[in-house]
Design a protein around this motif. Sequence first.
Motif, PDB file in Angstrom:
ATOM      1  N   GLU A   5      -6.389   0.629  18.558  1.00 60.30           N
ATOM      2  CA  GLU A   5      -7.511   0.460  17.555  1.00 60.30           C
ATOM      3  C   GLU A   5      -6.599   0.928  16.137  1.00 60.30           C
ATOM      4  O   GLU A   5      -6.905   0.608  15.268  1.00 60.30           O
ATOM      5  CB  GLU A   5      -8.836   1.919  18.290  1.00 60.30           C
ATOM      6  N   GLU A   6      -6.374   2.024  16.386  1.00 60.04           N
ATOM      7  CA  GLU A   6      -5.698   2.768  15.207  1.00 60.04           C
ATOM      8  C   GLU A   6      -4.264   1.434  15.198  1.00 60.04           C
ATOM      9  O   GLU A   6      -4.450   1.942  13.824  1.00 60.04           O
ATOM     10  CB  GLU A   6      -4.752   4.064  15.927  1.00 60.04           C
ATOM     11  N   SER A   7      -3.699   0.786  15.707  1.00 62.33           N
ATOM     12  CA  SER A   7      -2.578   0.276  15.413  1.00 62.33           C
ATOM     13  C   SER A   7      -3.565  -1.709  14.464  1.00 62.33           C
ATOM     14  O   SER A   7      -3.189  -2.050  13.066  1.00 62.33           O
ATOM     15  CB  SER A   7      -1.673  -0.527  16.286  1.00 62.33           C
ATOM     16  N   ARG A   8      -4.357  -1.953  15.330  1.00 65.16           N
ATOM     17  CA  ARG A   8      -5.427  -2.582  14.840  1.00 65.16           C
ATOM     18  C   ARG A   8      -5.994  -2.118  13.803  1.00 65.16           C
ATOM     19  O   ARG A   8      -6.005  -3.595  12.526  1.00 65.16           O
ATOM     20  CB  ARG A   8      -6.675  -2.561  15.253  1.00 65.16           C
ATOM     21  N   THR A   9      -6.345  -1.440  12.181  1.00 65.98           N
ATOM     22  CA  THR A   9      -6.687  -1.214  11.744  1.00 65.98           C
ATOM     23  C   THR A   9      -5.645  -1.454  10.694  1.00 65.98           C
ATOM     24  O   THR A   9      -5.752  -1.385   9.284  1.00 65.98           O
ATOM     25  CB  THR A   9      -6.890   0.744  11.323  1.00 65.98           C
ATOM     26  N   GLU A  10      -4.597  -1.517  11.272  1.00 64.78           N
ATOM     27  CA  GLU A  10      -3.081  -2.038   9.639  1.00 64.78           C
ATOM     28  C   GLU A  10      -3.391  -2.857   9.461  1.00 64.78           C
ATOM     29  O   GLU A  10      -3.081  -3.967   8.844  1.00 64.78           O
ATOM     30  CB  GLU A  10      -2.391  -1.701   9.679  1.00 64.78           C
ATOM     31  N   MET A  11      -3.687  -4.067  10.649  1.00 63.95           N
ATOM     32  CA  MET A  11      -4.917  -5.715   9.882  1.00 63.95           C
ATOM     33  C   MET A  11      -5.725  -6.005   9.921  1.00 63.95           C
ATOM     34  O   MET A  11      -5.892  -7.147   9.236  1.00 63.95           O
ATOM     35  CB  MET A  11      -4.154  -6.505  11.736  1.00 63.95           C
ATOM     36  N   TYR A  12      -6.924  -5.607  10.265  1.00 58.52           N
ATOM     37  CA  TYR A  12      -7.639  -5.490  10.132  1.00 58.52           C
ATOM     38  C   TYR A  12      -8.422  -4.047   9.266  1.00 58.52           C
ATOM     39  O   TYR A  12      -8.706  -3.224  10.058  1.00 58.52           O
ATOM     40  CB  TYR A  12      -8.823  -5.700  11.173  1.00 58.52           C
ATOM     41  N   THR A 196      -1.193  11.859  15.455  1.00 59.35           N
ATOM     42  CA  THR A 196       0.332  11.616  14.532  1.00 59.35           C
ATOM     43  C   THR A 196       0.044  10.551  14.039  1.00 59.35           C
ATOM     44  O   THR A 196       1.363  10.053  13.073  1.00 59.35           O
ATOM     45  CB  THR A 196       0.854  11.159  16.569  1.00 59.35           C
ATOM     46  N   ALA A 197      -0.889   9.371  14.267  1.00 58.81           N
ATOM     47  CA  ALA A 197      -0.846   8.255  12.761  1.00 58.81           C
ATOM     48  C   ALA A 197      -0.431   8.510  11.756  1.00 58.81           C
ATOM     49  O   ALA A 197      -0.528   8.264  11.111  1.00 58.81           O
ATOM     50  CB  ALA A 197      -2.137   7.516  13.672  1.00 58.81           C
ATOM     51  N   LYS A 198      -2.147   9.739  11.894  1.00 57.01           N
ATOM     52  CA  LYS A 198      -2.402   9.616  10.181  1.00 57.01           C
ATOM     53  C   LYS A 198      -1.522  10.502   9.633  1.00 57.01           C
ATOM     54  O   LYS A 198      -0.169  10.642   8.396  1.00 57.01           O
ATOM     55  CB  LYS A 198      -3.700  10.869  10.323  1.00 57.01           C
ATOM     56  N   VAL A 199      -0.100  11.390  10.314  1.00 62.10           N
ATOM     57  CA  VAL A 199       1.244  12.061  10.113  1.00 62.10           C
ATOM     58  C   VAL A 199       2.206  11.035   9.621  1.00 62.10           C
ATOM     59  O   VAL A 199       3.229  11.154   9.115  1.00 62.10           O
ATOM     60  CB  VAL A 199       1.540  12.983  10.928  1.00 62.10           C
ATOM     61  N   MET A 200       2.108   9.805  11.213  1.00 64.54           N
ATOM     62  CA  MET A 200       3.489   9.163  10.511  1.00 64.54           C
ATOM     63  C   MET A 200       2.917   7.962   9.296  1.00 64.54           C
ATOM     64  O   MET A 200       4.099   7.221   8.919  1.00 64.54           O
ATOM     65  CB  MET A 200       3.573   8.277  11.568  1.00 64.54           C
ATOM     66  N   TYR A 260       9.822  -3.165  -4.535  1.00 64.17           N
ATOM     67  CA  TYR A 260       9.277  -2.509  -3.014  1.00 64.17           C
ATOM     68  C   TYR A 260       8.974  -1.284  -2.924  1.00 64.17           C
ATOM     69  O   TYR A 260       7.477  -1.284  -1.555  1.00 64.17           O
ATOM     70  CB  TYR A 260      10.049  -2.805  -1.839  1.00 64.17           C
ATOM     71  N   ASN A 261       9.488  -0.551  -3.451  1.00 61.80           N
ATOM     72  CA  ASN A 261       9.592   1.009  -3.089  1.00 61.80           C
ATOM     73  C   ASN A 261       7.828   1.426  -3.870  1.00 61.80           C
ATOM     74  O   ASN A 261       7.289   2.251  -3.778  1.00 61.80           O
ATOM     75  CB  ASN A 261      10.982   2.093  -3.458  1.00 61.80           C
ATOM     76  N   VAL A 262       7.600   1.139  -4.920  1.00 65.70           N
ATOM     77  CA  VAL A 262       6.506   1.357  -6.303  1.00 65.70           C
ATOM     78  C   VAL A 262       5.577   1.182  -4.956  1.00 65.70           C
ATOM     79  O   VAL A 262       4.497   2.076  -4.864  1.00 65.70           O
ATOM     80  CB  VAL A 262       6.689   0.962  -7.742  1.00 65.70           C
ATOM     81  N   LEU A 263       5.285  -0.338  -5.113  1.00 65.71           N
ATOM     82  CA  LEU A 263       4.589  -0.841  -4.167  1.00 65.71           C
ATOM     83  C   LEU A 263       4.391  -0.259  -3.065  1.00 65.71           C
ATOM     84  O   LEU A 263       3.466   0.485  -1.836  1.00 65.71           O
ATOM     85  CB  LEU A 263       4.891  -2.310  -3.825  1.00 65.71           C
ATOM     86  N   LEU A 264       5.024   0.349  -1.850  1.00 63.84           N
ATOM     87  CA  LEU A 264       4.914   0.996  -1.011  1.00 63.84           C
ATOM     88  C   LEU A 264       4.715   2.549  -1.362  1.00 63.84           C
ATOM     89  O   LEU A 264       4.142   2.895  -0.624  1.00 63.84           O
ATOM     90  CB  LEU A 264       7.134   1.300   0.073  1.00 63.84           C
ATOM     91  N   LEU A 265       4.810   2.832  -2.463  1.00 62.63           N
ATOM     92  CA  LEU A 265       4.240   4.018  -2.716  1.00 62.63           C
ATOM     93  C   LEU A 265       2.843   4.124  -3.192  1.00 62.63           C
ATOM     94  O   LEU A 265       2.017   4.936  -2.275  1.00 62.63           O
ATOM     95  CB  LEU A 265       4.870   4.766  -4.063  1.00 62.63           C
ATOM     96  N   VAL A 266       2.352   3.470  -3.320  1.00 63.19           N
ATOM     97  CA  VAL A 266       0.780   2.737  -4.019  1.00 63.19           C
ATOM     98  C   VAL A 266       0.065   2.810  -2.669  1.00 63.19           C
ATOM     99  O   VAL A 266      -0.842   2.915  -2.935  1.00 63.19           O
ATOM    100  CB  VAL A 266       0.631   1.712  -4.767  1.00 63.19           C
ATOM    101  N   HIS A 267       0.388   1.890  -1.573  1.00 64.15           N
ATOM    102  CA  HIS A 267       0.169   1.580  -0.521  1.00 64.15           C
ATOM    103  C   HIS A 267      -0.701   3.335   0.192  1.00 64.15           C
ATOM    104  O   HIS A 267      -1.149   3.062   0.568  1.00 64.15           O
ATOM    105  CB  HIS A 267       0.874   0.847   0.004  1.00 64.15           C
ATOM    106  N   THR A 268       0.265   3.686   0.151  1.00 65.40           N
ATOM    107  CA  THR A 268       0.809   4.810   0.720  1.00 65.40           C
ATOM    108  C   THR A 268      -0.455   5.850   0.359  1.00 65.40           C
ATOM    109  O   THR A 268      -1.163   6.507   0.821  1.00 65.40           O
ATOM    110  CB  THR A 268       2.150   5.527   1.259  1.00 65.40           C
ATOM    111  N   LYS A 269      -0.177   6.038  -0.620  1.00 65.95           N
ATOM    112  CA  LYS A 269      -1.078   6.904  -1.381  1.00 65.95           C
ATOM    113  C   LYS A 269      -2.784   6.292  -0.748  1.00 65.95           C
ATOM    114  O   LYS A 269      -3.624   7.246  -0.661  1.00 65.95           O
ATOM    115  CB  LYS A 269      -0.844   6.445  -3.114  1.00 65.95           C
ATOM    116  N   ASN A 270      -2.998   5.312  -1.086  1.00 62.43           N
ATOM    117  CA  ASN A 270      -4.489   4.717  -1.071  1.00 62.43           C
ATOM    118  C   ASN A 270      -4.624   4.731   0.497  1.00 62.43           C
ATOM    119  O   ASN A 270      -5.566   4.104   0.710  1.00 62.43           O
ATOM    120  CB  ASN A 270      -4.197   3.668  -1.957  1.00 62.43           C
ATOM    121  N   LEU A 271      -3.538   4.808   1.046  1.00 63.69           N
ATOM    122  CA  LEU A 271      -3.931   3.954   2.804  1.00 63.69           C
ATOM    123  C   LEU A 271      -4.885   4.940   3.709  1.00 63.69           C
ATOM    124  O   LEU A 271      -5.786   3.889   4.021  1.00 63.69           O
ATOM    125  CB  LEU A 271      -2.615   5.665   4.056  1.00 63.69           C
TER     126      LEU A 271
END
Length: 364
Positions: A5-12, A196-200, A260-271
Motif C-alpha cells: 500500500e505504501e508503494s502504491r501511494t506513489e502512483m495513486y 522506513t518509507a518515511k525516512v527513505m 531535475y534536481n530542483v524539481l526533485l527537491l520541490v517534490h521531496t519538500k511537498n511529499l
Amino acid sequence: MDSEEESRTEMYDYSEDDGMCNMKSNHEKLLTIQTCLYSFIFALGLLGNILVLATYAFYRKAKNMTDIFLVNVALADLLFVLALPLIIYNENYSWSMGTWACKLLSGTYSINLYSSMLLLACISGDRYVAIVKARNSFGIRKKAQIYSRLICSIIWLLAISLSIPTLIYYKVIELENLNGETEETVCFFKYNTTETAKVMKILLPSTQVSVGFFVPLLVMGFCYISILLTLLRAQNYQRHKAVRVVLAVVIVFILCHLPYNVLLLVHTKNLFAPRPCKEEQNILFALNVTKIVAYLHCCINPILYAFIGVKFRNHFCKIMEDLWCLGKRYFTSGRYSQQTSELYIPAHKSSFEVDHENPSSFSM
C-alpha cells in the motif's frame, strides 16, 4: 499501512476534489518520449565513450590525473549506456525480466550518477591546480598523481555504497486499479514498514541532490570561476579560446542537471503535504522528462572533456585514419590473399605508436 500500500501511494494519491488520483495518466506519452531519447543517448553515448576508451588504450596512455579521471568517467558512462536497452525493453514490457533486472538497472543509474559527478568534480580540481596554481602545480600534481587511482577507487566504493539502498528497496510492484485488478507492473521503491518509507523518501532524494549534484556543482563552480578569471587575465589567444571551453562545460552541466534536481527537491519538500491531483501529475511527468535530460550528460561528456581538446582530437583523427587504412588493406587483401600478412603488419604498427607528449587531453 503495509509495504504494498505504501508503494502504491506513489502512483495513486487522494485529492479532495477528484477522489483517487491516477499518477500514471501520462504514462503512454512518457514512454514514447523515453524510448526515443533513450535510443539516441544509447547510440551517441556508446560511440563516444568507446572512442574515448579506445584512444586511451591504443593511442595515448593515461599519463596524468585528468586522463585517469576521464577514463573512469567514460567507464561510468559506458556502464549506464549499456543498461539503457534493457531499461527501454523493461519499460515497454512491464518489467518482464523480473526483480533482478529492476534492482540491477536502477543500481546502475545510481552508481553512474554518483561516480561520474564526483569524478567531474575531481577533474575541475586538477584543472584548477594546473592553471590557477601553475607555478606550484608540477610538484602538487606529481604527488597527487601517485594517489589518483586510489582516489578513483574511493569514488567508486562511495558510489556503490550510496547505491545500496536502491539495490535493496527497488522491486517489481504490481499496481491494481480500483476494482482490484492488476493494471501495470512497475519498478519502484517498496518498503517493509511505514517508518522506513518515511525516512527513505526523504533521505534518498536528499542524498542524491546533495552528493550527486550540489557538492560537485560547488567544487566545479569555485574551480572554473577561478580558472576563468586566470584565463581572462592572460594575453593569449589560445587561453581565450579555452574560456569558451570552460563556459561550455559549466553551462552544459547546469542545463542537464539543475532542472531535475530542483524539481526533485520541490517534490521531496511537498511529499507529505496534501497536493492537488493535477499538480502532482504534472510534477511527476516533469521529473521523468528532466531526468532524461540529465541522462544526456553521459553522451555529452566525451565531447566536452575529450574531443574538444586539441591533442585528443588529433588522436581521434589518427583512429579514423588507421581504420580507413585497415579497411582499404582488408578489401585489397581479398583480391590478393597471398599478401594478407604483409598488408596487416604496417597498419598494426602505425596504430600503436607511442605518444611522447604529456599534456592533458582536456588542455587549456
